[in-house]
Design a protein around this motif. Structure first.
Motif: not given
Length: 195
Positions: A94-104, A106-114
């Motif tokens: 569950e933690q790995r899945e949560t981390i994967a979701q949070q990384q996604e 983060i990527k979305d937020l980085e793209n939005q920020l860019e």
């Protein structure tokens, strides 16, 4: 009454026979006593062996029972550890899945920020362009107002030659004639022709 006299030899032989009989009788009694004694000793030894066997069986049963309890306890502990291991593996997944979701995320937020940074840069450039255009428009408006005011002043002068106000007005109109309309430019040129 006649008394029988027994000869001393016969008397001794009878005594020996009696003694032999007594010895045989005593030896039979001794044998029986010895047999009884041995039987009692065997019985006591059997009782001791039986007691020892019972105690040993009791100790063995106790040891077996303790080993069974320990075995049951060990099995229960093993099952509990396996269950805890399963739970920990589920939590880790569950933690790995949560981390994967949070990384996604983060990527979305980085793209939005860019994208926002690019938009901000474009908006900044556009704002600077608009500021430049506005400054140019204000400058043109000021120059246009100055040219028309000067043209009105020149038209309002009664005398043109030697009139300082007229000369200044004409110089101002000349400097800003690019901002005059065609009609205003025609009036300006007619003033110059009269001058």
């Amino acid at each position: 009454m006649k008394r029988c006299r027994v000869s001393p030899e016969r008397d001794e032989s009878m005594n020996e026979e009696e003694n032999r009989q007594n010895d045989g009788t005593l030896s039979e009694k001794r044998k029986n006593a010895l047999l009884r004694y041995l039987a009692v000793l065997l019985l006591v030894a059997f009782v001791f062996v039986a007691l020892s066997l019972v105690l040993q069986m009791h100790n063995s049963q106790t040891t077996i029972s303790e080993l069974s309890k320990n075995n049951s306890s060990a099995l229960a502990n093993a099952e509990q550890l396996q269950e805890q291991n399963r739970q920990l593996q589920d939590e880790a997944r569950e933690q790995r899945e949560t981390i994967a979701q949070q990384q996604e995320q983060i990527k979305d937020l980085e793209n939005q920020l860019e994208a926002l940074t690019k938009s901000e840069a474009a908006a900044q450039t556009q704002a600077e362009t608009l500021d430049g255009a506005l400054a140019e428009a204000e400058s043109a408006l000021t120059a246009t107002k100055r040219a028309y005011d000067a043209l009105i002043t020149a038209l309002g002068c009664q005398t043109q030659e030697g009139n300082v106000s007229f000369s200044r007005a004409i110089d101002t109109v000349e400097a800003n004639k690019a901002y005059l309309s065609d009609q205003a430019l025609a009036v300006y040129e007619s003033l110059l022709g009269n001058h």
